[in-house]
Each structure stands twice: as structure tokens, then as C-alpha cells.
Design an enzyme around this catalytic site. Structure first.
Site, mmCIF file in Angstrom:
data_model
loop_
_atom_site.group_PDB
_atom_site.id
_atom_site.type_symbol
_atom_site.label_atom_id
_atom_site.label_comp_id
_atom_site.label_asym_id
_atom_site.label_seq_id
_atom_site.Cartn_x
_atom_site.Cartn_y
_atom_site.Cartn_z
ATOM 1 N N HIS A 58 9.401 2.958 8.376
ATOM 2 C CA HIS A 58 9.351 1.984 9.723
ATOM 3 C C HIS A 58 8.253 2.462 10.414
ATOM 4 C CE1 HIS A 58 10.504 -0.802 12.699
ATOM 5 N NE2 HIS A 58 10.397 0.354 13.415
ATOM 6 N N ILE B 269 16.211 -8.359 5.949
ATOM 7 C CA ILE B 269 17.422 -7.628 6.423
ATOM 8 C C ILE B 269 18.561 -7.657 5.308
ATOM 9 C CG2 ILE B 269 19.211 -7.609 8.118
ATOM 10 C CD1 ILE B 269 17.296 -8.658 10.093
ATOM 11 N N THR C 123 -2.340 5.054 7.367
ATOM 12 C CA THR C 123 -2.852 6.126 6.890
ATOM 13 C C THR C 123 -1.877 7.356 6.928
ATOM 14 O OG1 THR C 123 -3.915 7.126 8.805
ATOM 15 C CG2 THR C 123 -5.332 5.672 7.434
ATOM 16 N N GLN C 124 -1.073 7.516 7.642
ATOM 17 C CA GLN C 124 -0.059 8.867 7.870
ATOM 18 C C GLN C 124 1.006 8.058 7.030
ATOM 19 O OE1 GLN C 124 -0.750 11.700 9.167
ATOM 20 N NE2 GLN C 124 -2.643 10.735 9.315
ATOM 21 N N ARG D 191 22.223 -14.558 2.514
ATOM 22 C CA ARG D 191 21.710 -13.249 2.323
ATOM 23 C C ARG D 191 22.497 -12.900 1.286
ATOM 24 N NH1 ARG D 191 18.243 -11.654 6.101
ATOM 25 N NH2 ARG D 191 18.532 -12.540 8.136
ATOM 26 N N LEU E 189 20.031 -1.922 11.468
ATOM 27 C CA LEU E 189 18.586 -2.143 11.096
ATOM 28 C C LEU E 189 17.928 -0.964 11.777
ATOM 29 C CD1 LEU E 189 16.293 -3.895 10.210
ATOM 30 C CD2 LEU E 189 16.223 -4.781 12.604
ATOM 31 N N ASP E 190 16.922 -0.137 10.794
ATOM 32 C CA ASP E 190 16.071 0.731 11.481
ATOM 33 C C ASP E 190 17.026 1.991 12.148
ATOM 34 O OD1 ASP E 190 13.950 -0.646 10.157
ATOM 35 O OD2 ASP E 190 13.640 -1.576 12.278
ATOM 36 N N SER F 141 0.773 -1.084 0.137
ATOM 37 C CA SER F 141 -0.138 -0.063 -0.044
ATOM 38 C C SER F 141 0.764 1.361 -0.115
ATOM 39 C CB SER F 141 -0.981 -0.106 1.010
ATOM 40 O OG SER F 141 -0.293 0.055 2.199
ATOM 41 N N ASN G 146 13.770 3.814 3.769
ATOM 42 C CA ASN G 146 12.753 3.006 4.092
ATOM 43 C C ASN G 146 11.793 3.665 5.116
ATOM 44 O OD1 ASN G 146 12.177 0.381 5.148
ATOM 45 N ND2 ASN G 146 12.821 0.918 7.000
HETATM 46 C C1 GAR Z 1 4.080 -0.633 6.614
HETATM 47 O O1 GAR Z 1 3.486 -0.379 7.819
HETATM 48 C C2 GAR Z 1 5.638 -0.521 6.900
HETATM 49 O O2 GAR Z 1 5.869 0.641 7.674
HETATM 50 C C3 GAR Z 1 5.914 -1.627 7.512
HETATM 51 O O3 GAR Z 1 5.299 -2.689 6.747
HETATM 52 C C4 GAR Z 1 4.192 -2.212 6.659
HETATM 53 C C5 GAR Z 1 3.992 -2.538 4.931
HETATM 54 O O4 GAR Z 1 2.744 -2.135 4.509
HETATM 55 N N1 GAR Z 1 7.427 -1.875 7.399
HETATM 56 C C6 GAR Z 1 7.998 -2.496 8.016
HETATM 57 O O5 GAR Z 1 7.700 -3.147 9.184
HETATM 58 C C7 GAR Z 1 9.629 -2.565 7.915
HETATM 59 N N2 GAR Z 1 10.702 -3.146 8.913
HETATM 60 P P1 GAR Z 1 2.373 -2.170 2.823
HETATM 61 O O6 GAR Z 1 3.158 -3.477 2.188
HETATM 62 O O7 GAR Z 1 1.083 -2.179 2.610
HETATM 63 O O8 GAR Z 1 3.127 -0.964 2.227
#
Ligand code: GAR
EC number: 2.1.2.2
Length: 193
Positions: A113, A96, A176-177, A69, A148-149, A13, A111
Site C-alpha cells: 500500500h 476490494i 522506487t522504494q 463481488r 481494508l489496508d 511494476s 499487499n
Molecule cells: C503501487 O504504488 C501500489 O502501492 C499501489 O498501486 C501502485 C501499483 O503500481 N497499490 C494500491 O494503491 C493498492 N491499494 P504497479 O502496478 O506499477 O505495481
């Protein structure tokens, strides 16, 4: 033309929000940029259907087909680099990445998060925010580093945690945000190219 390659693992999304923003805001004319390809590590990722329906280039690099990996990341790099991307956008990409991959795309890798970093890196962010009694939750767009992150924070959005929230209701409010700040942050980065 500045090419974007978007990596997904599932629903996609955030990818769809970026593609729609690129169309609505005419990134090709305004920013000289286009979404060149959507690449998934999961063959069944729902987001691939959205991209295919729009006639976009898609690819699958299935992590299960690789022994480790390094081999997976090397194949992923080959699939990405065909498109000579100005920006590689991780949008719910749940693998990862190796330090070699991150170094290869230094300055070109972002990315999103689902937490207000530096709080709650890693998984299960919404449940952890609920368990800690947080009154605010949110999402962060950040540059990707080998840790990571971590990496420079580019944008954040906060939402309230409401009485009775579950991880799912909170995730939906945060998402949504995400759909607002990720396209904005990507457009900002493209405007600097
Ligand atoms: C989102 O909430 C994104 O922030 C999260 O996965 C979801 C993906 O939704 N990402 C992580 O957790 C990355 N570590 P989407 O496939 O509908 O965009």
C-alpha cells in the site's frame, strides 16, 4: 516448490520487481519458490505483457463480467487455486476483496500500500499526505485482513516529501522504494514456509 500467484490491475511494476528479484536471487534454488502466474482483473493491464513476454502463465478474470463481488471473487479463487499457491501477492490490485476470499487465503495473502500505514488507508494516498503537510511518505507491505489496508505490517520504507512535490512526483519516489521492499518481504515470507 512454493508457488506464488501475483495479482495486478495495471502497470505491474511491483510484480516485475518481484519476478526480477526471483530470477536474480535464484529463489527457485534458495527458497524453493517460483512465480507461477500473474492474474489481472483488467484485460488491458500493461503488466500482463511483461509476464507474457517472459513466457509466464497469465490469466484475466475481468471483474466487469461478473454480477457482484462474490461471483468475481469465486472466479478469481478458481483461477488462483489452479496454481496451489503458497503465497498470493497483491501488487497494485485495485479491487476490494470479500471476507470469504480473505479467509480462504488466510496466512497466504499480502499487499503493498502506498502510504505509511496506519496513515492513509484507501485511495489518493500521496495527495492526502501532501494536503496534511507530511514531511515523510512511504509504502507498507502488510498481511491482508478483511478490513481494508489493515493487517500485520511486514515492511515499510519512508521517503522525504520535498518542496514542490506533486502527487505524481511523490508517487514516483515512493514506487522506487516499493520495488525494493516488496521483493524482500516476499522472500522473507517464503523463507518461513
Ligand atoms: C503501487 O504504488 C501500489 O502501492 C499501489 O498501486 C501502485 C501499483 O503500481 N497499490 C494500491 O494503491 C493498492 N491499494 P504497479 O502496478 O506499477 O505495481
Amino acid at each position: 516448490m512454493n508457488n506464488l500467484v501475483i495479482l495486478i490491475s495495471g502497470t505491474g511494476s511491483n510484480m516485475a520487481a518481484i519476478v526480477r528479484a526471483a530470477e536474480r536471487e535464484r529463489w527457485a534454488e534458495r527458497l524453493g519458490a517460483r512465480v507461477a502466474a500473474v492474474i489481472s482483473n483488467r484485460p488491458g493491464a500493461k503488466g500482463l505483457d511483461f509476464a507474457r513476454e517472459r513466457g509466464m502463465a497469465t490469466a484475466v478474470v475481468d471483474h466487469k463480467a461478473f454480477d457482484g463481488r462474490e461471483a468475481f471473487d469465486a472466479a478469481l479463487m478458481r483461477a488462483i487455486d489452479v496454481h496451489q499457491p503458497a503465497l498470493v501477492v497483491l501488487a497494485g490490485f485495485m479491487r476490494i476483496l470479500t471476507p470469504g476470499f480473505v479467509a480462504h487465503y488466510a496466512g497466504r495473502l499480502v499487499n503493498i500500500h502506498p502510504s505509511l500505514l496506519p496513515a492513509f488507508p484507501g485511495l489518493h494516498t500521496h495527495q492526502r499526505a501532501l494536503d496534511e503537510g507530511c514531511k515523510l511518505a512511504g509504502a507498507t507491505v502488510h498481511r491482508v485482513t478483511a478490513e481494508l489496508d489493515h493487517g500485520e505490517i511486514l515492511a515499510q520504507a519512508a521517503v522525504p516529501v520535498l518542496p514542490g512535490d506533486t502527487a505524481d512526483t511523490l508517487a514516483a519516489r515512493v514506487l522506487t522504494q516499493e520495488h525494493l521492499i516488496y521483493p524482500q518481504a516476499v522472500a522473507y515470507l517464503l523463507s518461513k514456509k
